[in-house]
Design a protein around this motif. Structure first.
Motif, PDB file in Angstrom:
ATOM      1  N   THR A   1     -38.549 -19.312 -10.309  1.00 20.78           N
ATOM      2  CA  THR A   1     -37.288 -19.077 -10.605  1.00 20.78           C
ATOM      3  C   THR A   1     -36.800 -19.009  -9.277  1.00 20.78           C
ATOM      4  N   LEU A   2     -37.893 -18.773  -7.983  1.00 17.72           N
ATOM      5  CA  LEU A   2     -37.265 -19.012  -6.495  1.00 17.72           C
ATOM      6  C   LEU A   2     -36.555 -20.145  -6.561  1.00 17.72           C
ATOM      7  N   ASP A   3     -37.720 -21.062  -6.455  1.00 15.43           N
ATOM      8  CA  ASP A   3     -37.476 -22.138  -6.274  1.00 15.43           C
ATOM      9  C   ASP A   3     -36.356 -22.674  -7.135  1.00 15.43           C
ATOM     10  N   ALA A   4     -35.674 -22.426  -8.143  1.00 17.61           N
ATOM     11  CA  ALA A   4     -34.679 -22.648  -8.476  1.00 17.61           C
ATOM     12  C   ALA A   4     -33.294 -21.800  -8.436  1.00 17.61           C
ATOM     13  N   LEU A   5     -33.721 -21.382  -7.350  1.00 23.48           N
ATOM     14  CA  LEU A   5     -32.551 -20.431  -7.124  1.00 23.48           C
ATOM     15  C   LEU A   5     -32.104 -19.653  -8.258  1.00 23.48           C
TER      16      LEU A   5
ATOM     17  N   PRO B   1     -25.641 -25.781   2.548  1.00 27.66           N
ATOM     18  CA  PRO B   1     -27.102 -26.051   1.319  1.00 27.66           C
ATOM     19  C   PRO B   1     -27.614 -25.393   1.291  1.00 27.66           C
ATOM     20  N   PRO B   2     -28.407 -25.104  -0.066  1.00 30.51           N
ATOM     21  CA  PRO B   2     -29.518 -23.797   0.127  1.00 30.51           C
ATOM     22  C   PRO B   2     -31.106 -25.011   0.244  1.00 30.51           C
ATOM     23  N   SER B   3     -31.676 -24.366   1.129  1.00 27.46           N
ATOM     24  CA  SER B   3     -33.730 -25.248   0.842  1.00 27.46           C
ATOM     25  C   SER B   3     -33.560 -25.425   0.042  1.00 27.46           C
ATOM     26  N   ARG B   4     -34.699 -27.055   0.106  1.00 26.62           N
ATOM     27  CA  ARG B   4     -35.525 -27.071  -1.776  1.00 26.62           C
ATOM     28  C   ARG B   4     -36.718 -26.494  -0.937  1.00 26.62           C
ATOM     29  N   THR B   5     -37.369 -25.942  -1.607  1.00 26.55           N
ATOM     30  CA  THR B   5     -38.308 -25.313  -1.291  1.00 26.55           C
ATOM     31  C   THR B   5     -39.630 -24.689  -2.555  1.00 26.55           C
ATOM     32  N   ARG B   6     -40.497 -24.990  -2.585  1.00 28.14           N
ATOM     33  CA  ARG B   6     -42.072 -25.027  -3.429  1.00 28.14           C
ATOM     34  C   ARG B   6     -42.149 -24.117  -2.528  1.00 28.14           C
ATOM     35  N   ARG B   7     -43.146 -23.191  -3.895  1.00 29.87           N
ATOM     36  CA  ARG B   7     -44.277 -21.674  -3.404  1.00 29.87           C
ATOM     37  C   ARG B   7     -45.798 -22.247  -4.390  1.00 29.87           C
ATOM     38  N   LEU B   8     -46.277 -22.727  -3.404  1.00 27.52           N
ATOM     39  CA  LEU B   8     -47.388 -23.041  -4.414  1.00 27.52           C
ATOM     40  C   LEU B   8     -48.462 -22.023  -4.318  1.00 27.52           C
ATOM     41  N   ILE B   9     -48.766 -21.240  -5.156  1.00 28.44           N
ATOM     42  CA  ILE B   9     -49.520 -20.105  -5.378  1.00 28.44           C
ATOM     43  C   ILE B   9     -50.771 -20.309  -5.761  1.00 28.44           C
ATOM     44  N   THR B  10     -52.258 -20.025  -5.143  1.00 22.84           N
ATOM     45  CA  THR B  10     -53.575 -20.006  -5.458  1.00 22.84           C
ATOM     46  C   THR B  10     -54.045 -18.794  -4.993  1.00 22.84           C
ATOM     47  N   ASN B  11     -56.020 -18.912  -5.581  1.00 20.16           N
ATOM     48  CA  ASN B  11     -56.878 -17.670  -4.624  1.00 20.16           C
ATOM     49  C   ASN B  11     -55.855 -16.509  -5.643  1.00 20.16           C
TER      50      ASN B  11
ATOM     51  N   PHE C   1     -56.161 -36.567 -23.836  1.00 17.74           N
ATOM     52  CA  PHE C   1     -54.439 -36.363 -23.413  1.00 17.74           C
ATOM     53  C   PHE C   1     -53.957 -38.052 -23.130  1.00 17.74           C
ATOM     54  N   GLU C   2     -52.499 -37.220 -23.323  1.00 14.67           N
ATOM     55  CA  GLU C   2     -51.953 -39.323 -22.805  1.00 14.67           C
ATOM     56  C   GLU C   2     -50.705 -38.249 -22.177  1.00 14.67           C
ATOM     57  N   LEU C   3     -50.383 -39.521 -20.850  1.00 13.42           N
ATOM     58  CA  LEU C   3     -48.903 -39.087 -20.553  1.00 13.42           C
ATOM     59  C   LEU C   3     -48.415 -39.382 -20.874  1.00 13.42           C
ATOM     60  N   ALA C   4     -47.059 -39.010 -21.544  1.00 12.72           N
ATOM     61  CA  ALA C   4     -45.858 -39.586 -21.952  1.00 12.72           C
ATOM     62  C   ALA C   4     -45.336 -39.652 -21.650  1.00 12.72           C
ATOM     63  N   SER C   5     -44.519 -38.628 -20.330  1.00 11.14           N
ATOM     64  CA  SER C   5     -43.286 -38.650 -19.731  1.00 11.14           C
ATOM     65  C   SER C   5     -43.682 -37.885 -18.660  1.00 11.14           C
ATOM     66  N   ARG C   6     -42.927 -38.295 -17.344  1.00  9.64           N
ATOM     67  CA  ARG C   6     -43.376 -38.043 -16.356  1.00  9.64           C
ATOM     68  C   ARG C   6     -41.802 -37.922 -15.164  1.00  9.64           C
ATOM     69  N   GLU C   7     -41.551 -37.023 -14.846  1.00 15.67           N
ATOM     70  CA  GLU C   7     -40.598 -36.984 -13.775  1.00 15.67           C
ATOM     71  C   GLU C   7     -40.822 -36.426 -12.331  1.00 15.67           C
ATOM     72  N   ILE C   8     -40.807 -36.728 -11.777  1.00 15.19           N
ATOM     73  CA  ILE C   8     -41.564 -36.254 -10.627  1.00 15.19           C
ATOM     74  C   ILE C   8     -40.183 -35.405  -9.306  1.00 15.19           C
ATOM     75  N   ILE C   9     -40.016 -34.106  -9.089  1.00 17.61           N
ATOM     76  CA  ILE C   9     -39.075 -33.564  -8.762  1.00 17.61           C
ATOM     77  C   ILE C   9     -39.700 -33.498  -6.888  1.00 17.61           C
ATOM     78  N   LEU C  10     -38.554 -34.171  -6.086  1.00 14.14           N
ATOM     79  CA  LEU C  10     -39.022 -33.925  -5.276  1.00 14.14           C
ATOM     80  C   LEU C  10     -38.536 -33.009  -3.961  1.00 14.14           C
ATOM     81  N   ASP C  11     -38.770 -33.205  -2.730  1.00 13.12           N
ATOM     82  CA  ASP C  11     -38.925 -31.695  -2.013  1.00 13.12           C
ATOM     83  C   ASP C  11     -37.059 -32.056  -0.676  1.00 13.12           C
ATOM     84  N   GLN C  12     -37.320 -33.987  -1.053  1.00 13.76           N
ATOM     85  CA  GLN C  12     -36.768 -34.133   0.215  1.00 13.76           C
ATOM     86  C   GLN C  12     -35.810 -35.217   0.128  1.00 13.76           C
TER      87      GLN C  12
END
Ligand code: FES
Ligand code: FES
Ligand code: FES
Ligand SMILES: [Fe+3]
Ligand SMILES: [Fe+3]
Ligand SMILES: [Fe+3]
Lengths: 190, 458, 190, 190, 458, 458
Positions: free
Chosen positions: A42-46, A109-119, C167-178
């Motif tokens: 939700t946050l990463d998608a603004l 323009p908005p930042s492009r963010t990614r929140r990797l959640i672990t642990n 499983f097999e990968l049918a499609s992948r779209e990679i959304i980069l942040d830069q």
């Protein structure tokens, strides 16, 4: 159980009788994890308005400072006097309202963010139906043509309430890892 | 041969040409040039008084904080006798940083490398295995202490300078002290810090922030337009706040005063002579003050200052070179008007980097409840996550990037909006006084003082 | 549910009636996560031929560009016209073939990579037996004596098919942040 | 199953008959994950004495070097001759003892660290009741006023023993991703 | 006193010695030296025509893209009258970046700092609260616009220069235009961009990429040997492609032409005079063209150009200083031969960093189906993940690292492989023509022009 | 005009003033100044002998490792005839790095860019498509090889220098060779490397590490005080280890010798003349040696050296400019005393960055079991995770930060603890000998040699 030098770095609840752990793999644990992944999306998608729906009306949202203190003073390395965030539902909503206006230039323009959640570690909270959720995050933030990702890591110490069909965030304390932040602002949510 | 003392940059540009009085322009290259930056560290940050913190941060003997004077780390410590000392945080032995923590308490600062020890006042105590005299016999112990800066405590604020023989702090403030006193020096207890300062890095030249602090009112109208969007009533409230009185100084200090009668409905009669100080103070005390504080404020200020405070109080501004101050009204939902009191310093960290340091304050007499409200208000508006200042800190880096471009650095910053009005009638204060719409004069003064310092020999 | 400014940043499927979620902790979810961890290991260990076995014959593998666009134009911040990758099984296999030859100098000596996979969210896809898997990744890449890790973060929006034992990968779209990538090439797979 | 160029990068056990996989989502898997999250918390909170309790008496703890080698020499990219760590219970305990003394200046003031643990894959180990746990980590480390997080990524290849109420670490090999480390020391544990 | 206008570096090295005609060597330090880099920004990127994009990227009034001329950001915008303008993206007020988005559409570019506004053509519109004249009265509004670059649209390609009085674009291209026209100017609709350019950073000096573009054929044989491994038939196909004709220019532009009769079996009779243009075109149209396009190509090119296109078409090359162009045949599995059409610019981002910008094109008359195929082909070979160019972008950084070493920077790059052949018989085109195996002449010309510019006064 | 050969920095500071003999001070700016750093790369790293590795790292023909001489990458390779060669890792064609792997084996180093090939001895083999002579005809093939450094193998250690006509390696070592021989040259097989070196980056100027290596004993007392805390018996064991004999040289080399009779109870009678070499050796062989090695050690050393080894062996120290050596006793829980043998180089990577390279060794005659123990011991104490050296590598960066400050850089490093004692009676070795508590003399010698080199013309 430990005579270690830095008890203060441990979450407060560890100092007391250990609360019941919510086992990894349990349905409750999994449901909470799902809520966290959804929050990150939700946050990463603004989708900020959607994010506020997950905040309890009495939410408390804080981000203490970190200080470089000597080992013997580690209990003072987290300082809750002047914080980076010290928010409630009203101020968070106001922040979102601003972001959705026409002049929130810090994020337009908005930042492009990614929140990797672990642990993610969960225990029962004092309040019935509420859970203490601790998690680590790595935030990556990209602005403009900058080819280096700005990074922030830390721990969230949250209380979430189980509302049956969903959860709500009752409180969040964000423990950052830097004494001097590497970003020019916290115009984003953590 | 080119040396630092010639008034010319290595590419042949006269330093005086960087700031052009004829057209009130400043070459944009000043925001990115490393040579200019290095000169500034000597001629500006090596010469002026610099704000380092507040005495309430180190209340006890042995307390210390680690702070920065320009690009140098210093120890700010309280000695056993209660006096505050500022010492270069560089071990005279081999240059190790002596103090490694942001704050703490210690009677002796001991260098971890070879163990040389220093008192909070910087004096050399000794080196390990005393009988071996590992500090040698070439220099007396009195010359082996930490290098000490000259210190001045102003209303609890800790200032220091490397300019040991230079102007006194009061000379530095000059006429502006009359106004600063109204803010910092008004109560008996004075200001009190609410906690350690927020700190974060902005990829911008320190002057992008510095020149704005002195005192760019105009940008609020556009960059902070959200204030109107969120708090306005559909009209252009912000535009009206552009009117006021700016006070400046040949030393680059600047403050913006705003007419209370224009700003607050409840104060509409404040300057028509119909109300006493008490009446007005009870309706609207100075930002951060409470009605109860009136007596002590009166004891500290002159009647002229009191009248100024009740009509046109200074609210935001700066202190040359790198201080921003805010002491503003913070209206509450319950109708009360509290204050938001903060000081920033912009620490230079290279030609394209600054560290933003943000202290939040209250009057020492403020109740715990009001402190909490004031603090939250301030965090909401200023500093790391502050809704106003997050826009500023995302703007300054762009200016710095522009200044790096080969064509961009040839552009100029312009300060051509000139206030031609006389001071308001009955204006009580000294200084350079600019009445009306916020213009560029105080910022221009800031640059002229920067130029003066940059042209001075080392 | 949301009138937020940037619906376009949301995965397309969110715009429609929400598909059935595969619960975290369910066997299916866990099996898919396992496949993702195995894929990461396979790529990080340079076992590229093994990796191609996980690609469906009709796989589509794309990586759109990111543009810095104003908030009101956020729907254009992902641009699928000229992409960084626009691949099918043939081109991916050819890329692997090259890497296993003697002259793929862009990756010889090879990068030391690590693909940290987090925030895995799964729903049923339109096609029966297929699942829409969204996950976050942080890629670290180290080359030569460089002491700074090159980083890339982003989201993978995949469709995987359940083949029963794998499983097999049918499609992948990679959304980069830069908007401007910090790496000199994408000679690696994401 | 693979004729790939770099079998040596694969964990050793893959070269043999595949051991039984501990399924993600199983109770055993979840219990082990919990142990890893707890370990990360223990280290990040500087509770080092507590950390040593999780080390088996016969623990072996190593961190080989990485070399930049050509693709055909990838089997030599992990070098176990002179390692960054080559420890047993005695040396690890001594390291902790030092950290808890008054003069471990390399970590006083301590680093603020965060160990993000992901991609956990588990199989049965040869020893009954022991498990081979491979995981990825991203370590962030912040010291003093430095506004850039120092980063380290890699894989841990561990053997843990199930002691019923808890696990112990029987061995750990840390595979880093850099030939030249970006940190001035490994005064911290990985 | 040393100034930028002397032809000597600050360490005493004459700039002319960096490129040594006697032995055709270039000192490696040119790939890492900051002083040289700063000079280049003035004397090369401040003086020549620079490629910024294509008119089809901004088809509508108000459309804009943000691009770079050397180390300066510029706005490339289409005005209401359809004209295209290039303006320095630096606010004349205080230097803020005016445009913050990679692309968009707006009738007015408004600076977010204080609200100064500019038209797509760069003209100053005004500042907020007009009656307060916040732009002052020292300069007329006509002098408060964005700084404008000189623009030339060539076959839809947008070029600009800061050299307002300098050579025209046609003078800049000189003899080479005859060849470029065959590529860019052959159809009625011209080229069309397929989307925004790929962008990524390479830690290399821009000239490592620049000199290669003009036109290093030889490296393909080794660095791109995988082409032989994967597509060859066990022999050395690549070696045969090393033969051709290179065309160069005193301005550093370069193109490689390859004999169709040698390259394609189906074209083996193309240059023996036995076949008409039509016959040949139908068998093998120019890369990126379809048989149907013949008429318009004929209408745009001279018979000599047509003959060249059907025998020795230019396929890859560069345009000084930082453009690479590819317009190559892309054989398809179904036997068809399509084209791969791309342009790169290498934006300098410091002495050891460049931004690789990669546009992919097609002829505007290309069918959607062919566009898709051509685009995928191009992505597969060129740019971010391109199997050919990923090798190049991992190579240039090593050269730059070599040039940083104290001994390494004293090494030289050598261009001693000299083509001594006469032009091929019946060669129709102008320029410096080098027939046979790919040698170093065109790259050497590139350096000689760089040297000429670097020696010119500002 | 300023050039590199004048003894003055661009700000007018005479280089000789950076090191002040009158007061034994060194200006702290030497730890951060880029201009000084660039000069060092020429005058120090371009002139002295540099340690690159050990012959046992490349035992076979074709073996190579990639190493660094100052800021230049070099290939260290063994040729078919067994000889070892050091070549600049920069392709003479266009400057590409020829060798890209840390280590490997190849009969021919082929540049991946255009395929030029070189032998392990650096000689040019040829370029692809030989008949096209792509290397041209301006220079003969004999001038197209990799640039070769001058090599000297000392006891298996590989040294090289760019100073082709300069002093021999033995001249470089001078008197100190008498001591180094006791360490490196004592057994028949000599030292053997236990694996590739640990490598990591420290954000510090290389001289912060370099000056410490020569030979700062004093810091151990404070910075490594944990040794006392963990291994001491409550007293101050470390202080006693501060006493010994330091041996220095006008070339900046330095070693610390420690009296065995004072250090080890079992050796308390070692220097009273009562015991034969055999007796003493059997009780306590040299660090890293075993009792069985006595015969070969005796064969390699003079009786005076043997006596020194059995009374006051050198244990730690450095070799100018950037080598640290440790050959120390490592007591085992079982009562045995093994050795810890390591060499470091501190590779300059900019004014504020160094690469720490740490090789661990044993005598080639050491048993596998002892090797394992010695290696683990060394890893525990030295290098990446070494409990001693992790403190050092966190200290040097602070010194470098101090030196960046505008005031900090004006501070000095002081070497004013002067040893005024005569050499110990019966001292057998040459060199500058300092008896007693560890003082600053050898470090001061290090700086004086640095000064001498920095003042020499290129
Ligand atoms: S550097 Fe501080 S005691 Fe030596
Ligand atoms: S900087 Fe653009 S309006 Fe002021
Ligand atoms: S650069 Fe080495 S062969 Fe051309
Ligand atoms: Fe502002
Ligand atoms: Fe190429
Ligand atoms: Fe040490």
């Amino acid at each position: 159980m430990s005579t270690d030098v830095a008890p203060a770095l441990a979450p407060a609840e560890l100092d007391q009788a250990a609360p019941r752990r919510i086992m990894i793999g349990s349905e409750l644990y999994s449901r909470i994890v799902e809520a966290y992944y959804d929050e990150a999306e939700t946050l990463d998608a603004l989708r900020f308005a959607e994010w506020t729906e997950w905040l309890a009306k009495d939410v408390r949202y804080t981000c203490p400072q970190r200080l470089t203190r000597s080992l013997k003073d580690q209990d003072k390395s987290i300082d809750r006097r002047v914080m980076h965030f010290d928010e409630n539902h009203g101020t968070l909503s106001a922040r979102v309202r601003r972001l959705r206006g026409n002049s929130a230039f810090a994020e337009d323009p908005p930042s492009r963010t990614r929140r990797l959640i672990t642990n993610i570690r969960i225990t029962e909270a004092d309040e019935p139906g509420a859970y203490a959720v601790r998690s680590y995050f790595l935030l990556t933030r990209s602005r403009f043509e900058n080819a280096n990702l700005a990074l922030m890591s830390g721990e969230r110490r949250d209380i979430v309430r189980d509302l049956g069909d969903r959860f709500e965030l009752a409180s969040r304390e964000i423990i950052l890892d830097q004494a001097v932040l590497g970003m020019p602002n916290l115009a984003i949510f953590l | 041969m080119l040396t630092r003392t010639t008034p010319t940059l290595s590419d042949g540009t006269p330093i005086e040409d960087l700031v052009r009085p004829a057209t009130r322009e400043v070459e944009l290259r000043v925001l990115s040039d490393r040579e200019i930056y290095e000169l500034e560290m000597e001629r500006v940050f090596g010469k002026t008084w610099l704000l380092l913190g507040h005495a309430s941060e180190i209340p006890n003997a042995g307390d210390f904080v680690m702070r920065d004077m320009g690009n140098d780390s210093v120890i700010v410590a309280r000695d056993r006798d209660g006096s505050i000392h500022v010492s270069l945080n560089v071990c005279p032995h081999r240059g190790m940083r002596v103090c490694l923590a942001d704050a703490g308490n210690t009677p002796v600062h001991k260098c971890i490398y070879h163990g040389w020890a220093f008192k909070p006042n910087g004096e050399f105590v000794g080196s390990p295995v005393a009988e071996e005299k590992m500090h040698g016999e070439i220099l007396p112990k009195s010359e082996l202490g930490l290098r000490k800066a000259r210190v001045h405590i102003y209303a609890g604020l800790i200032f220091a300078t490397w300019n040991i023989e230079g102007p006194s702090f009061d000379e530095f403030l000059g006429d502006m002290k009359w106004y600063y006193d109204m803010i910092f020096n008004r109560t008996k207890g004075g200001w009190e810090v609410l906690g350690p300062p927020q700190r974060f890095i902005v990829n911008a030249n320190w002057k992008a922030a510095g020149e704005q602090s002195a005192a760019d009112g105009f940008h609020t109208l556009t960059l902070h337009r959200w204030l109107d969007e969120m708090f306005g009533n559909g009209g252009s409230e912000l535009t009206s706040t552009m009117y006021g009185v700016e006070v400046g100084s040949e030393h680059g200090h600047a403050l913006r005063c705003q007419s209370l009668s224009k700003k607050f409905a409840r104060a509409k009669d404040f300057d028509n002579g119909s109300m006493s100080i008490e009446e007005r103070w009870n309706i609207l005390p100075a930002p951060g003050c409470t009605p109860e504080m009136l007596d002590e404020v009166r004891a500290n200020l002159t009647p002229e200052q009191m009248e100024q405070l009740m009509t046109n109080p200074p609210q935001v501004g700066g202190m040359f070179p790198n201080v921003l101050l805010a002491c503003i009204y913070a209206p509450q939902p319950d109708g009360r008007i509290l204050g938001s009191m903060a000081l920033h310093t912009y620490i230079p960290r290279g030609p394209d980097k600054l560290e933003f340091v943000n202290w939040v304050f209250c009057e020492s007499g403020t109740s715990q409840e009001d402190r909490d409200v004031m603090l939250k208000n301030t965090i909401f508006m200023l500093g790391t996550s502050g809704l106003v200042e997050q826009d500023d800190s995302d703007t300054w880096p762009h200016m710095t990037l522009s200044a790096r471009g080969t064509q961009g650095r040839k552009a100029t910053m312009k300060y051509q909006a000139i206030n031609a009005n006389p001071p308001p009638k009955n204006w009580r204060g000294p200084g350079l006084v600019y009445d009306g719409f916020t213009k560029d004069d105080t910022q221009w003064n800031w640059w002229m003082y920067w130029r003066e310092l940059m042209l001075s020999a080392d």
